[in-house]
Design an enzyme around this catalytic site. Structure first.
Site, PDB file in Angstrom:
ATOM      1  N   LEU A   1      48.822   5.681  -6.811  1.00  0.00           N
ATOM      2  CA  LEU A   1      48.860   6.844  -5.915  1.00  0.00           C
ATOM      3  C   LEU A   1      47.724   6.799  -4.909  1.00  0.00           C
ATOM      4  O   LEU A   1      47.857   7.306  -3.798  1.00  0.00           O
ATOM      5  CB  LEU A   1      48.774   8.139  -6.731  1.00  0.00           C
ATOM      6  CG  LEU A   1      49.972   8.468  -7.629  1.00  0.00           C
ATOM      7  CD1 LEU A   1      49.680   9.705  -8.452  1.00  0.00           C
ATOM      8  CD2 LEU A   1      51.229   8.675  -6.798  1.00  0.00           C
TER       9      LEU A   1
ATOM     10  N   GLY B   1      36.500   6.655  -5.010  1.00  0.00           N
ATOM     11  CA  GLY B   1      35.201   6.093  -5.289  1.00  0.00           C
ATOM     12  C   GLY B   1      34.951   5.859  -6.756  1.00  0.00           C
ATOM     13  O   GLY B   1      34.107   5.045  -7.143  1.00  0.00           O
TER      14      GLY B   1
ATOM     15  N   GLY C   1      37.577   5.221  -9.044  1.00  0.00           N
ATOM     16  CA  GLY C   1      38.601   4.426  -9.706  1.00  0.00           C
ATOM     17  C   GLY C   1      39.934   4.480  -8.982  1.00  0.00           C
ATOM     18  O   GLY C   1      40.007   4.864  -7.812  1.00  0.00           O
TER      19      GLY C   1
ATOM     20  N   LYS D   1      44.055   8.505 -14.104  1.00  0.00           N
ATOM     21  CA  LYS D   1      42.911   7.947 -13.398  1.00  0.00           C
ATOM     22  C   LYS D   1      42.240   6.896 -14.265  1.00  0.00           C
ATOM     23  O   LYS D   1      41.782   7.170 -15.369  1.00  0.00           O
ATOM     24  CB  LYS D   1      41.913   9.048 -13.046  1.00  0.00           C
ATOM     25  CG  LYS D   1      40.731   8.523 -12.229  1.00  0.00           C
ATOM     26  CD  LYS D   1      39.867   9.651 -11.743  1.00  0.00           C
ATOM     27  CE  LYS D   1      38.729   9.110 -10.878  1.00  0.00           C
ATOM     28  NZ  LYS D   1      37.856  10.181 -10.388  1.00  0.00           N
TER      29      LYS D   1
ATOM     30  N   ASP E   1      31.779  16.713  -5.752  1.00  0.00           N
ATOM     31  CA  ASP E   1      32.384  15.825  -4.736  1.00  0.00           C
ATOM     32  C   ASP E   1      33.502  16.570  -4.008  1.00  0.00           C
ATOM     33  O   ASP E   1      34.629  16.095  -3.918  1.00  0.00           O
ATOM     34  CB  ASP E   1      32.912  14.554  -5.391  1.00  0.00           C
ATOM     35  CG  ASP E   1      33.255  13.472  -4.361  1.00  0.00           C
ATOM     36  OD1 ASP E   1      32.794  13.582  -3.214  1.00  0.00           O
ATOM     37  OD2 ASP E   1      33.997  12.531  -4.708  1.00  0.00           O
TER      38      ASP E   1
END
Length: 759
Positions: free
Chosen positions: A440, A444, A446, A462, A560
C-alpha cells in the site's frame, strides 16, 4: 450437347455422394446451422457461417458465406450468391469447400487452325471469404503442343505451364509431367482465375515438337487428388467440354489474424466456449476449430460437444476398461492386470514379487534408508530451531506480558473483536507471502501491505524496518494501550505479530488513500465542496489528536503528525494513522529525552533543540498540516528558491509583512470571509509559535476549527451580517491583522539566519 449435360449432372451427383461419404465421420449428425435455417441443399449439409436466407449466414461486409439453393433441378444446384460458383460440399473441420468450374478448350484441324473453342470464363472470388487453395489445386494444360496460363484482375501472368508432344511411351496413364500434359502450382491468396491458351502455329514449329499432337487442348484449375486419380493417358484425345472439381479455402477474412479478432468479442467468429482460433495459412484471416476431444460447429454458441471416444472403437482403441471424460477418455487394464490397455494383449497379469526383486529392494532400503533418516532428522532439527527462534522473538518483544494483559482484559489469549496476537504464518497467508502487488505504501518506519485475514477482514499490515531498543514490557504495554484507542477518527490497531525480530502491526484498512494525495495528488478534492471538506477533515484530525492527548489514559503523543499520516475513507472521513513514532506521555523527567523522530517540514523546532517530545510538538506539526490544507502547497518544496523551500518560513514572513493571504489557495480566499480568514491565520500562527508554552492545546485547536466550520456553513455567513452578529457567531474578540512577533515566536527573518541542529 444435351447428352453431355446429363453426363455432367450424373458425374456431379456421384462425386457429391462420394465426397459426402468420405467425410461422413467429419460431419456428425449435430446441429450445424442457426435455429430455423435450412440445413441442407439436396444431400449437401450447409454449416454456419454459411447459410441460405437472411440471418442464417455470417454477414460482416464480405461475400462468400451467403448461399442460394435451386431444388428444382434433378441435382440440386448450390451456389455462392453473387459469384455463381457451384458448391458440391463444405467442411467445417478443414475450412474447405468443393466447387466445379468449366475447362477452357481450343480445337484445331490438321493444318493447325482453330475450328472450335469455348471462351475463357473468369472465376472471380474478389472481396469474399473464399480463395483458391494453394495446397490442394494444380493448374493443368492438357493436350499438345499447349501453353496454358491464367492471369489476375489486372491481366498479369500468375501461373502456367507448357506441355509438348512426344512418343506415346512417355504418355503413361496418370502421368502429367510435361508430355501431352503438364501441371504447376499456384501462389497463395489467389482470388481470381481467368485462363488462357496460347496458340502455337504449326508451320513455325519443329516437326518433332508438333508430332503426335492432339486435336483439342485444354487449360483448367483442378483438385490435385482428381488429377492423380481420375486423369489417364486415354483422355488426351477427348474433344468435349467438361467441368472439373477445385478446392476453395474459406476463412473469416475481415481481420488479419486471431490476435486482432479476439480484441472484438462482439464480432469474434469462434462462439463456442470449447473452441480455439487458428490463423489462415492461405492468406490473412482466421478459422475456428473445436478443442481436442470435442466436435461440432465452433461458429455456434455451444456448438462444440464432447466426443465419446469409448463409442468409437475404430479411432480410439481400448482393450480394457474405457471411461469417457470431458475432452478425453481413460483406458485402464482390468483389475489384476497391468500394462498398456490401448494395445491388443497389452494387459498382462501382475507379476509376483520375485526373489530378485526382494533382494534389490532390500539392498536399496539398506543404502538409502540411512540417508533419508538423516535428511528427516536435519529437517526436524531445523524446524525445532525455527520454533525456538520464534519463541525467543516472542518473549523478547514482550509477548508473554501482552498475552497476560489480553487475558486480564477479556479472559482469552485471543482478542474477541479487539486486540489479537497473530502468528507469522497468518500474516504471510493474508498478504500472499508479502507480495509486491499487496504493497500500500512505503514510510519512514517500514512498508505497509494490504492483507485479507481468514475471516475476510481487510487489514493494513505494517512491516517495520527497525525498532528502538526498549524494555520488552514497555513496548508490549504501549501496544496494548494503543489498541484500546476507540475513536472514529483514529485508525484502529487490531493486533501485532511478535514472532519476528521486528514486530509487525495490524491496523484496520482505510480505503481512500492519504490526505497528502488528496491535496497534492492527481485525485484532488471535489471543487464544489473543497473548503467544506478541508475544514471538516481539519476538525476531525484535530479532535483525534485532542482525544489522544486529553482522553486517553495514559495520554498518547503521536510524534509524526503530517498529511501522509491522515487517511481518508470512502466518505472522506479523516483517520489519524501511523503510530510508528507514537509515545505514551512520559511520567518523569528521566523519560522526557527521546531519540528525535518525525518528518522534515513538520518537526517542532523546540523538539529539535531539546529532544523533548510533548503534546505541543503535535500541535506544531498539526499547524503545518492546517497550513497545507489552506495553501494546497507542500511543507517542503526543494525545486524552488532556497527562501521558498519551507512553507512555514514563507508563511511566517508573509504574515509579518501582511501578505499572508497571497499564499492561501484561491478558493479559500474567495469562499472564506475575512473575519474567518484572520481567525484561522491567528490559529496557525499560534500553533507554529517557536515556544511550545505559547501554543494552544489540541483541544483548543479542535474547538476553534469546529467554530470556524460552523460559521462557514451557517446561512448567516452567506449574508451581510453586522459585525456584532459575526462576532457572536464566531464567539471571538475582534483581531488586529497586524501580528506582533516576539523573540521566541519565530526565527530571525530579517537577518536571514539559518539555524542548524545536531543531535
Amino acid at each position: 450437347m444435351a447428352t453431355t449435360l446429363v453426363v455432367q449432372l450424373v458425374l456431379l451427383l456421384l462425386l457429391s455422394v462420394t465426397q459426402a461419404s468420405a467425410q461422413e465421420e467429419q460431419q456428425p449428425p449435430r446441429q450445424v446451422v442457426r435455429p430455423g435455417c435450412q440445413d441442407k441443399c439436396g444431400n449437401i449439409t450447409i454449416p454456419y457461417p454459411f447459410g441460405i436466407g437472411a440471418g442464417c449466414y455470417r454477414d460482416d461486409g464480405r461475400g462468400g458465406f451467403q448461399l442460394e439453393c435451386d431444388d428444382s433441378l434433378p441435382v440440386p444446384w448450390l451456389a455462392v450468391t453473387g459469384y455463381g460458383v457451384q458448391i458440391t460440399n463444405l467442411s467445417i473441420g478443414t475450412g474447405e469447400a468443393w466447387a466445379y468450374i468449366n475447362v477452357t478448350r481450343h480445337c484445331y484441324n490438321s493444318s493447325g487452325s482453330i475450328i472450335s473453342r469455348n471462351g475463357a470464363t473468369p472465376v472471380p472470388l474478389i472481396n469474399s471469404h473464399l480463395l483458391f487453395s494453394q495446397a490442394r489445386n494444380r493448374l493443368v494444360a492438357l493436350g499438345c503442343p499447349n501453353l496454358g496460363y491464367f492471369v489476375d484482375t489486372a491481366g498479369y501472368y500468375v501461373s502456367g505451364c507448357m506441355s509438348v508432344c512426344g512418343p506415346s511411351k512417355f504418355t503413361l496413364p496418370g502421368s502429367c509431367t510435361g508430355v501431352a500434359c503438364c501441371q504447376s502450382g499456384i501462389p497463395a491468396a489467389v482470388d481470381y482465375f481467368e485462363p488462357y491458351l496460347l496458340d502455337i502455329p504449326k508451320e513455325q514449329t519443329d516437326p518433332i515438337f508438333y508430332s503426335n499432337s492432339t486435336t483439342c487442348r485444354y487449360v483448367f484449375l483442378v483438385e490435385a487428388e482428381w488429377l492423380n486419380t481420375k486423369y489417364t493417358g486415354g483422355s488426351l484425345n477427348r474433344t468435349d467440354d467438361f467441368a472439373v472439381p477445385v478446392v476453395l479455402d474459406w476463412a473469416v477474412w475481415n481481420v488479419r489474424n486471431c490476435k486482432a479478432a479476439k480484441r472484438n468479442a462482439t464480432d469474434y467468429a469462434c462462439r463456442s466456449m470449447l473452441s480455439h482460433c487458428v490463423n489462415s495459412k492461405n492468406s490473412t484471416g482466421y478459422r475456428c476449430n473445436c478443442s481436442k476431444g470435442y466436435e461440432g460447429n465452433p461458429y455456434l454458441d455451444d456448438g462444440c460437444k464432447d466426443i465419446n471416444e469409448c463409442e468409437r472403437k475404430g479411432k480410439h482403441t481400448c482393450h480394457g476398461a474405457c471411461t469417457n471424460t470431458p475432452g478425453s477418455y481413460t483406458c485402464q487394464c482390468p483389475p489384476g492386470t497391468s500394462g498398456d490397455a490401448t494395445r491388443k494383449d497389452g494387459c498382462r497379469p501382475k507379476d509376483s514379487f520375485t526373489l530378485a526383486l526382494k533382494v534389490v529392494t532390500g539392498v536399496s532400503l539398506g543404502v538409502f534408508l540411512p540417508f533419508f533418516m538423516s535428511f528427516w532428522l536435519y529437517l526436524g532439527l531445523q524446524k525445532r530451531k525455527l520454533i525456538r527462534t520464534k519463541q525467543k522473538f516472542f518473549e523478547v518483544n514482550g509477548g508473554l506480558f501482552l498475552q497476560q494483559q489480553i487475558r486480564n482484559y477479556n479472559g482469552t489469549s485471543k482478542g474477541t473483536g479487539g486486540f489479537e496476537i497473530f502468528s507469522k504464518e497468518e500474516l504471510e497467508k493474508a498478504t500472499n507471502e508479502f507480495a509486491a502487488d499487496q504493497v500500500l505504501g512505503h514510510g519512514g518506519h517500514g512498508i505497509v501491505y494490504k492483507g485479507v485475514l481468514e475471516d475476510k477482514t481487510v487489514v493494513a499490515i505494517k512491516k517495520s524496518k527497525m525498532m528502538e531498543e526498549a524494555p520488552t514490557t514497555e513496548f508490549a504495554r504501549e501496544m496494548f494501550i494503543l489498541s484500546q484507542i476507540n475513536h472514529r477518527n483514529v485508525v484502529k490497531l487490531l493486533g501485532c505479530c511478535l514472532e519476528v525480530e521486528v514486530p509487525m502491526l495490524v491496523y484496520e484498512f482505510v480505503s481512500n488513500g492519504t490526505l497528502y494525495h488528496y491535496i497534492h495528488g492527481s485525485k484532488g478534492l471535489d471543487s464544489d465542496a473543497a473548503l467544506d471538506t478541508c475544514l471538516r477533515i481539519a476538525v476531525e484530525s484535530a479532535e483525534a489528536l485532542a482525544y489522544m492527548h486529553s482522553s486517553a489514559s495514559p495520554p498518547i503523543l503521536h510524534g509524526d503528525v503530517k498529511t501522509a499520516n491522515i487517511l481518508l475513507d470512502h466518505k472522506l472521513t479523516a483517520k489519524v494513522s501511523d503510530f510508528g513514532a507514537s509515545k505514551l506521555a512520559p511520567t518523569d523527567e528521566a523519560k522526557m529525552a527521546t531519540l528525535v523522530q518525525g518528518t522534515c517540514g513538520y518537526l517542532d523546532p523546540e523538539y529539535l533543540m531539546t529532544c523533548r517530545l510533548t503534546d505541543k510538538s503535535d500541535v506544531y506539526s498539526f499547524g503545518v498540516v492546517l497550513l497545507e490544507l489552506l495553501t494546497r502547497k507542500k511543507a517542503l518544496y526543494f525545486d524552488g528558491p532556497e527562501e521558498d523551500r519551507s512553507l512555514v518560513l514563507c508563511f511566517m514572513m508573509a504574515v509579518k509583512v501582511g501578505q499572508h493571504q497571497d499564499l492561501l489557495d484561491s478558493q479559500v480566499r474567495d469562499e472564506m470571509r475575512i473575519e474567518a480568514l484572520e481567525e484561522i491565520t491567528h490559529l496557525v500562527v499560534r500553533c507554529l509559535n517557536m515556544s511550545g508554552e505559547e501554543r494552544p492545546t489540541m483541544k483548543e485547536v479542535a474547538e476553534t476549527l469546529e467554530m470556524l466550520r460552523r460559521y462557514h456553513s451557517h446561512p448567516w455567513a452567506q449574508a451581510d451580517a453586522n459585525p456584532e452578529e459575526e462576532q457572536s457567531l464566531l464567539a471571538m474578540e475582534p483581531r488586529n491583522a497586524n501580528y506582533k512577533f516576539t523573540q521566541d515566536c519565530v526565527l530571525d527573518f530579517e537577518a536571514s539566519s539559518t539555524y542548524s541542529y545536531s543531535l
